[in-house]
Design an enzyme around this catalytic site. Structure first.
Site, short mmCIF file in Angstrom:
data_model
loop_
_atom_site.label_atom_id
_atom_site.label_comp_id
_atom_site.label_asym_id
_atom_site.label_seq_id
_atom_site.Cartn_x
_atom_site.Cartn_y
_atom_site.Cartn_z
N CYS A 198 62.66 13.59 37.68
CA CYS A 198 62.34 13.72 36.24
C CYS A 198 63.01 12.63 35.41
O CYS A 198 62.63 12.40 34.26
CB CYS A 198 62.77 15.08 35.72
N HIS A 225 55.55 17.13 30.14
CA HIS A 225 56.54 16.53 31.03
C HIS A 225 55.88 15.77 32.17
O HIS A 225 55.92 16.19 33.32
CB HIS A 225 57.48 17.61 31.56
#
Lengths: 127, 374
Positions: free
Chosen positions: B78, B318
């Protein structure tokens, strides 16, 4: 759905063996610093000593946290319950499937390793 | 004058974009960032993508005529986008290159149908853990240890949905209520669907260079990248707490600031529990008291230290590789006073934080904290 593809050996899950007191994790203990680890390591990852010695841990342990997985995951049929379990006597923290209950066991609950499930997972149940 | 400045930023829209390719998303981000920076070319490019195919960066860049310069692709789960930002910043700071493009690209909806699962070579991946259940483990532990209610967890999604409603590039634009969040289906106890970020597709970019006489530029006061320590039976901290605490502490020290000097944050709220734990790790609240920031409105727009004014990962979306540079773009717009209806008045110092993980046994694959100043 099929079982998880664990053809990338070795299996990254804890190896379980039957000991005199029940199912135990077959791991290592560092002879220099006392670090306990469930999985294969080339040396002690904490103190870097080349003194990892075979050691069995469990079957008793305490739930560090738990959850019930309710979404589709490849090769699995939800819902199923998972727990991080700290094995007794400063043993390693392992990830295990919880059997015998539909609910997530409470943090701090006592559990006991029962062996390896059909999918190859370490399994625990309420002690 | 030494140092590093953000000259320009750009992003695509965020959301499910089946008609866009990774490249076409990148073109929007790159061309906007170059125009914003007032430059047409760069000396090097760092690209963050987690699940992008080999060559994703070059495939996107050559079509826009960015060729022959060094192009380096980095992966840090991430935090892939913020890792690209960090490396681009270091390249400018050390004088290796002058103008550097940092780019993040991710097209998740063509890669996954459901929750992202860790690699099968990891204990978690082989044991049936999906990413939401890793965070659910953190939430369950945190709830038991600190007495946080499910309503307080949901309050993160509610706050960030209100912010996202003000962001025309965000994926989720609707304002949510606590009842809606808790009433959505259970994914992994205690996290419900609306406490989890959605799969989305986007790209985001920033052009970095030495400080120049341009009032819209934003200085990078510091940027720190760390990988996680071992995460095991020796800690009772939830996964991802210690890595962010250590990274933030080093970033504040390098910038010569304290947390009280920061006017706003963009942080890693992939799941509601993530924002609560992260605000504690960043020093905004004592350990175990992060939810009080939501009760008091401290971290909402209009509060003293807004967190995730863009809507965060929960509302903006995201797309892993793009996230860090989307956070960077938001802080840049805020520090310039260009954030429109979600502007934090008088914002002077902003912090970007991203934590990526998935590998078994460590407290996160990587975390980046960057301190920006307008």
């Amino acid at each position: 759905m099929s079982a998880p593809d664990t053809s990338l050996s070795p299996d990254p899950r804890p190896q379980i063996e039957e000991g005199p007191s029940g199912a135990q994790v077959s791991g290592s203990l560092c002879g220099a610093c006392g670090y306990a680890v469930a999985l294969e390591r080339p040396r002690c990852p904490v103190c870097h000593a080349d003194r990892l010695e075979p050691r069995r841990f469990g079957p008793g342990g305490t739930v560090w946290s738990s959850t019930v997985v309710r979404i589709p995951v490849a090769g699995r049929t939800p819902p199923y319950t998972l727990a991080y379990v700290n094995l007794d006597e400063n043993g390693p923290r392992i990830l295990a499937h919880v059997i015998g209950s539909d609910a997530a066991p409470a943090v701090g609950a006592r559990v006991r390793l029962t062996g390896v499930g059909a999918d190859g997972d370490a399994e625990v149940e309420a002690a | 004058m030494s140092g590093v400045a953000i000259w320009g930023v750009g992003t695509s829209r965020f959301g499910r974009q089946p008609d866009e390719s990774p490249a076409s998303l990148a073109w929007k981000a790159v061309l906007e960032a170059l125009a914003d920076a007032g430059t047409d070319s760069v000396d090097a490019v760092w690209v963050g993508t987690c699940f992008g195919a080999p060559g994703t960066a070059q495939r996107a860049l050559h079509a826009a005529g960015i060729t022959e310069v060094p192009i380096v692709t980095v992966e840090n789960a991430c935090a892939s986008g913020t890792t690209a930002l960090h490396e681009a910043s270091e390249a400018v700071r050390t004088g290796r290159y002058e103008r550097v493009l940092a780019l993040g690209i991710e097209h998740l909806t063509s890669t996954f149908a459901g929750a992202i699962e860790p690699e099968q070579g990891d204990t978690e991946g082989a044991s049936g853990m999906a990413l939401p259940s890793i965070y659910a483990m953190s939430a369950a532990r945190y709830v038991a240890e600190h007495g946080v209610t499910h309503e307080q967890l949901a309050a993160v999604a509610v706050k960030n949905s209100r912010h996202g409603a003000l962001n025309e590039r965000a994926m989720r634009r609707g304002e949510l209520t606590v009842e809606q969040v808790l009433g959505s289906r259970m994914v992994a106890d205690p996290l419900t669907l609306l406490q989890c970020c959605s799969l989305s597709d986007a790209a985001a970019a920033a052009v970095l260079g030495p400080p120049r006489d341009e009032p819209r530029d934003v200085r990078i006061r510091s940027s720190v990248l760390r990988s996680g320590a071992l995460w095991d039976q020796r800690t009772d901290h939830v996964w991802g707490y210690e890595i962010v605490r250590e990274t933030a502490s080093a970033a504040y020290e390098q910038a010569g600031i304290g947390v009280a000097d920061v006017d706003l944050f963009e942080v890693h709220d992939a799941f509601t529990i993530g924002e609560i734990v992260t605000t504690e790790a960043l020093g905004l609240a004592p350990e175990g008291e992060g939810a009080a920031l939501l009760d008091s409105g401290t971290t909402a727009l209009g509060g003293s230290t807004p967190v995730n004014p863009s809507g965060g990962l929960l509302a903006r979306g995201h797309p892993l590789g793009a996230t860090g540079l989307a956070q960077t773009a938001e802080i840049t717009w805020q520090l310039r006073g260009e954030a429109g209806p979600r502007q934090v008045e008088g914002a002077r110092i902003g912090v970007v934080e991203t934590m990526g993980g998935g590998v078994s046994g460590i407290d996160g694959n990587g975390a980046v904290v960057a301190v920006l100043e307008g």
